[in-house]
Design an enzyme around this catalytic site. Structure first.
Site, PDB file in Angstrom:
ATOM      1  N   GLN A   1       0.690  -0.854  -0.004  1.00  0.00           N
ATOM      2  CA  GLN A   1      -0.154   0.308   0.006  1.00  0.00           C
ATOM      3  C   GLN A   1       0.679   1.219  -0.063  1.00  0.00           C
ATOM      4  O   GLN A   1       1.906   1.075   0.169  1.00  0.00           O
ATOM      5  CB  GLN A   1      -1.379  -0.220   1.188  1.00  0.00           C
ATOM      6  CG  GLN A   1      -0.286  -0.317   3.010  1.00  0.00           C
ATOM      7  CD  GLN A   1      -1.148  -0.634   3.507  1.00  0.00           C
ATOM      8  OE1 GLN A   1      -1.533   0.526   4.859  1.00  0.00           O
ATOM      9  NE2 GLN A   1      -1.519  -1.817   4.060  1.00  0.00           N
TER      10      GLN A   1
ATOM     11  N   HIS B   1       0.140   5.710   1.349  1.00  0.00           N
ATOM     12  CA  HIS B   1      -0.468   6.702   1.469  1.00  0.00           C
ATOM     13  C   HIS B   1      -0.592   8.330   0.861  1.00  0.00           C
ATOM     14  O   HIS B   1       0.559   8.637   0.361  1.00  0.00           O
ATOM     15  CB  HIS B   1      -0.889   7.082   3.138  1.00  0.00           C
ATOM     16  CG  HIS B   1      -0.759   5.650   3.735  1.00  0.00           C
ATOM     17  ND1 HIS B   1      -1.379   4.998   4.180  1.00  0.00           N
ATOM     18  CD2 HIS B   1       0.453   5.000   4.481  1.00  0.00           C
ATOM     19  CE1 HIS B   1      -1.915   4.270   4.411  1.00  0.00           C
ATOM     20  NE2 HIS B   1       0.122   3.883   5.312  1.00  0.00           N
TER      21      HIS B   1
ATOM     22  N   GLU C   1       3.694   7.937   8.535  1.00  0.00           N
ATOM     23  CA  GLU C   1       3.604   6.090   9.453  1.00  0.00           C
ATOM     24  C   GLU C   1       5.091   6.618  10.173  1.00  0.00           C
ATOM     25  O   GLU C   1       5.735   6.499   9.085  1.00  0.00           O
ATOM     26  CB  GLU C   1       2.868   5.523   9.332  1.00  0.00           C
ATOM     27  CG  GLU C   1       3.148   4.586   8.015  1.00  0.00           C
ATOM     28  CD  GLU C   1       2.080   3.661   8.056  1.00  0.00           C
ATOM     29  OE1 GLU C   1       1.000   4.527   7.827  1.00  0.00           O
ATOM     30  OE2 GLU C   1       2.484   2.513   7.371  1.00  0.00           O
TER      31      GLU C   1
ATOM     32  N   ARG D   1      -4.461   0.583  -1.997  1.00  0.00           N
ATOM     33  CA  ARG D   1      -3.787  -0.538  -1.449  1.00  0.00           C
ATOM     34  C   ARG D   1      -3.501  -0.816  -3.259  1.00  0.00           C
ATOM     35  O   ARG D   1      -3.811  -0.664  -4.273  1.00  0.00           O
ATOM     36  CB  ARG D   1      -5.274  -1.664  -1.608  1.00  0.00           C
ATOM     37  CG  ARG D   1      -4.952  -2.704  -0.810  1.00  0.00           C
ATOM     38  CD  ARG D   1      -6.033  -4.355  -0.652  1.00  0.00           C
ATOM     39  NE  ARG D   1      -6.570  -3.396   0.678  1.00  0.00           N
ATOM     40  CZ  ARG D   1      -7.570  -3.150   0.710  1.00  0.00           C
ATOM     41  NH1 ARG D   1      -8.888  -3.553   0.093  1.00  0.00           N
ATOM     42  NH2 ARG D   1      -8.311  -3.298   2.451  1.00  0.00           N
TER      43      ARG D   1
HETATM   44 ZN    ZN Z   1       0.978   2.073   5.627  1.00  0.00          ZN
END
Ligand code: ZN
Length: 322
Positions: free
Chosen positions: A94, A96, A113, A190
């Site tokens: 994935q 973001h 993250e 995704r």
């Molecule tokens: Zn992630």
């Protein structure tokens, strides 16, 4: 003023397992549980206070109604999200979006993250970055399903840290458990899901191929981290990231064997998760017992506090953009 202790919000996932119960003794629902959102103010999944005057209120509500606890931030959205993830199987590959794309297209925040690895089976690896030299090559490799050539695999062990800026292709894989500190957002594109069938629906999960191609940074470049370690009395403090490298959060690991009067005070508030051991936090003359799996916020009014015990904590604070 007291630390605000929080109760996690759990998420079942097809790739999840039972370690959140085995390791942290959390009261998780039946079946495969992948995520515990342990410090969350996110709209559909906020954690709830378990003590003090805010008992039974969600962190989302506490943050909105009591900005002074958080240094009077600009936004009414709690900016950070801390999760434990139990990857009993591979997560989808994935990526973001960043803030500007997410605000425009999704009416949500972007998601940068970070992972601190709590456990990793021998031989484990992560997917982190890609090999495409430009966006055309990225699109071509994706459309042809050349996953082995495209995806960078990085060996991983307990104690490793990864910073995952928005736009980085990534995935946790089977046998890894992490604590994830990130921007509060739930926007995931995704790219590849190993052609798995979701038992719940009998179908493959949706892919977001074009959006993934649009938001992926090309070429991939390793983030330049400046991880450093210092000793403050009985505490070893490892700084993983700070602004400007990480504009959205500061992140530390503190390993304590004894006493520590914290020097991490120049922040509007702090988020603390105990990842091993037991101890106490002292605020004024009040003592709170803490142990593995506990999560709490130290609000703005608490200027002096100390820890004692034998434990490891992951501590974060909002970045310069909050
Ligand atoms: Zn992630």
């Amino acid at each position: 003023m007291e630390p605000i202790f929080l109760k996690p919000y759990f998420r079942p996932k097809i790739w999840g397992g039972r370690k959140l119960k085995e390791i942290f003794n959390y009261d998780i629902p039946a079946g495969k549980v992948g995520e515990a959102w342990v410090i969350s103010g996110y709209k559909r999944a906020a954690s709830v206070a378990v003590n003090g005057v805010f008992k039974n209120q969600s962190l989302r509500k506490i943050y909105r109604e009591n900005p002074e606890l958080f240094g009077n931030p600009k936004s009414s959205e709690f900016p950070l999200l801390v999760k434990f993830l139990d990857a009993c199987d591979n997560l989808s590959v994935q990526v973001h979006p960043d803030d500007s794309y997410a605000h425009k297209i999704e009416n949500d925040s972007g998601k940068t993250e970070s992972w601190y690895v709590l456990q990793a089976d021998p031989g484990s690896y992560l997917i982190y970055g890609h090999t495409a030299k430009n966006r055309d090559e990225l699109a071509e490799m994706i459309h042809h399903g050349e996953w082995d050539q495209l995806l960078r695999k990085v060996p991983v062990k307990a104690g490793d840290f990864f910073y995952v800026p928005a736009g980085t292709i990534h995935a946790l894989t089977k046998g890894i458990m992490v604590i994830e500190t990130q921007q509060s957002s739930d926007i995931t594109y995704r790219l590849y899901d190993y052609d798995r069938i979701d038992q719940k629906t009998g179908k493959k999960r949706e892919l977001h191929t074009q959006k993934s191609i649009d938001v992926t940074k090309v070429p991939y470049v390793d983030p330049k981290l400046n991880i450093n370690v210092k000793q403050e009395k009985d505490a070893t403090i490892k700084t993983f990231v700070t602004p400007p490298v990480s504009p959205h959060f500061y992140l530390w690991q503190v390993e304590l064997d004894g006493d520590w009067q914290t020097g991490l005070v120049n922040h509007p508030y702090m988020l603390v998760t105990v990842i091993s051991g037991t101890g106490v936090i002292k605020v004024d003359s009040k003592i709170y017992n803490i142990s593995i799996g506990d999560n709490f916020i130290i609000p703005n009014m608490i200027k002096e506090f100390s820890f004692s015990g034998k434990m490891k904590m992951i501590i974060s604070a909002p970045g310069s953009d909050n």
